[in-house]
Design an enzyme around this catalytic site. Sequence first.
Site, mmCIF file in Angstrom:
data_model
loop_
_atom_site.group_PDB
_atom_site.id
_atom_site.type_symbol
_atom_site.label_atom_id
_atom_site.label_comp_id
_atom_site.label_asym_id
_atom_site.label_seq_id
_atom_site.Cartn_x
_atom_site.Cartn_y
_atom_site.Cartn_z
ATOM 1 N N CYS A 1 -11.923 -19.140 1.348
ATOM 2 C CA CYS A 1 -11.367 -18.098 1.515
ATOM 3 C C CYS A 1 -10.548 -17.288 1.487
ATOM 4 O O CYS A 1 -10.203 -16.540 1.601
ATOM 5 C CB CYS A 1 -12.042 -16.686 -0.502
ATOM 6 S SG CYS A 1 -12.001 -17.340 -2.154
ATOM 7 N N HIS B 1 -10.515 -12.053 4.042
ATOM 8 C CA HIS B 1 -11.081 -13.001 2.726
ATOM 9 C C HIS B 1 -9.541 -12.714 2.240
ATOM 10 O O HIS B 1 -9.073 -11.635 2.549
ATOM 11 C CB HIS B 1 -12.296 -12.479 2.444
ATOM 12 C CG HIS B 1 -12.577 -13.379 1.044
ATOM 13 N ND1 HIS B 1 -11.792 -13.179 -0.345
ATOM 14 C CD2 HIS B 1 -13.454 -13.759 0.825
ATOM 15 C CE1 HIS B 1 -12.819 -13.701 -0.883
ATOM 16 N NE2 HIS B 1 -13.659 -14.669 -0.454
ATOM 17 N N LYS C 1 -24.073 -10.124 -3.759
ATOM 18 C CA LYS C 1 -24.178 -9.901 -2.772
ATOM 19 C C LYS C 1 -25.957 -9.518 -1.333
ATOM 20 O O LYS C 1 -26.225 -10.102 -0.324
ATOM 21 C CB LYS C 1 -23.513 -10.184 -1.515
ATOM 22 C CG LYS C 1 -22.043 -11.006 -2.270
ATOM 23 C CD LYS C 1 -20.765 -10.449 -0.775
ATOM 24 C CE LYS C 1 -19.503 -11.443 -0.941
ATOM 25 N NZ LYS C 1 -19.643 -13.109 -1.164
ATOM 26 N N GLN D 1 -19.843 -8.486 3.642
ATOM 27 C CA GLN D 1 -21.257 -9.552 3.811
ATOM 28 C C GLN D 1 -21.988 -8.167 4.722
ATOM 29 O O GLN D 1 -22.748 -8.670 5.573
ATOM 30 C CB GLN D 1 -20.659 -10.136 5.022
ATOM 31 C CG GLN D 1 -19.789 -11.234 4.271
ATOM 32 C CD GLN D 1 -20.422 -12.205 3.439
ATOM 33 O OE1 GLN D 1 -21.771 -12.441 3.411
ATOM 34 N NE2 GLN D 1 -19.983 -12.746 2.589
ATOM 35 N N ASP E 1 -13.826 -3.887 4.418
ATOM 36 C CA ASP E 1 -14.473 -4.898 3.113
ATOM 37 C C ASP E 1 -15.768 -5.159 3.856
ATOM 38 O O ASP E 1 -15.902 -5.268 4.961
ATOM 39 C CB ASP E 1 -13.442 -5.921 3.341
ATOM 40 C CG ASP E 1 -13.954 -7.362 2.451
ATOM 41 O OD1 ASP E 1 -15.708 -7.340 2.280
ATOM 42 O OD2 ASP E 1 -13.368 -8.343 2.882
#
Length: 409
Positions: free
Chosen positions: A366, A126, A229, A206, A203
């Site tokens: 992104c 991302h 999220k 998700q 990261d």
Amino acid sequence: MNAETLLTRDRPTRDHRADFPGLAGGWSYLDSAATAQKPAPVIDAIAKAYGEEYATVHRGVYARSATMTERYEAARARTARFMGADSANEIVFVRGATEGINLVAASWGAANIGAGDRIVLSALEHHSNIVPWQMLAERVGAEILVAPLTSDQRIDEDRLEEMLDERVKLVALAHVSNVLGGILDVARMAKAAHGVGAKLLIDGCQAAPRIPVDVSASGADFYVWSGHKLYGPTGIGVLYAKAPLLDDMAPYQGGGSMIETVSWESTSYAPPPQRFEAGTPHIVGAVGLHAAIDYVDAIGIEAIDRHERGLARAARDALHGINSLTLFGPDDGTGILSFAMKGVHPHDIGTILDEEQVAIRAGHHCCQPLMETLGVPATARASFGIYSTAEDVEKLVKGLSRVQRIFGS
């Protein structure tokens, strides 16, 4: 095993759709990877915290302020338990994963990465896990290396390991791709990075809402994710960092709350994590995040994972029948499915599906460098959540068939 059997087997013990006011009216919301809808317990916790419970934290000597301070710090402790941190002091509340990565780049990175050093990323990152490192590299004269993808569009972990040497100071990777849905072997990458003396940042935007996360077991040095999220509010995120790293890091911002003493001659800083939380924090955001974690844990992250994967597999099976569609990502990924239709821009797909009350994402997500790797300007993306159903999959397939008819693709 047919799609209906998969969906029946992987369905949670009860239908959670009714918990989400934002889904009223038969709307099929398939954009959870961008931001998840909010369940009533989270909305109620936020409303109550802004209402009869509201007060500042860490400053007031009156009872309500003390109570709200306890709730704020309880949210930190709950977050630590949720992601397997050794201590609540390893959890820094930030606005989101983007700020968390920028904090690490500005504080740890500026002190530990210099001219000639290397930062290793992957082709599917991302922008939030690219641009902060580019800015740092340009400032200090470091070099960025990019690990490629495998044939089934995962991070090529074998090739990445070959890229590591003593010049690499940081490896920064997505736990789960927001476009492709594939899952990284974090423990393997931590061992490889540590083998050359580098640190690993993950990261987890998700991953945290979809799969079990245990930062202590994985060996990750830094781990970031965003509350919105995980069915929580916007404006609140999490940076986990190993305690010795936080102890050595300089403050990211200056102001109230992050100090011990201030004089015209000098200032001394509070210990972590307060050192990195300048100003009045997002008090209600932390309360809402606590409620969201409780909601997810009550269902079980493993159950959520099974549910989303079942829907994604059913969707893949059904969409394989549309010849003009290209499906991206590994077949065994999480509940994220990106695709492209020959001759049709993803924005047109999204517009027509919206007419069918199906909400998807369309664009580069992104991830412009990844789009270049995939050879497309953009993709359409359906992403599932705990509230998603077999009917949502059926409406998606039906809507895409209509797109195909309209464009003759």
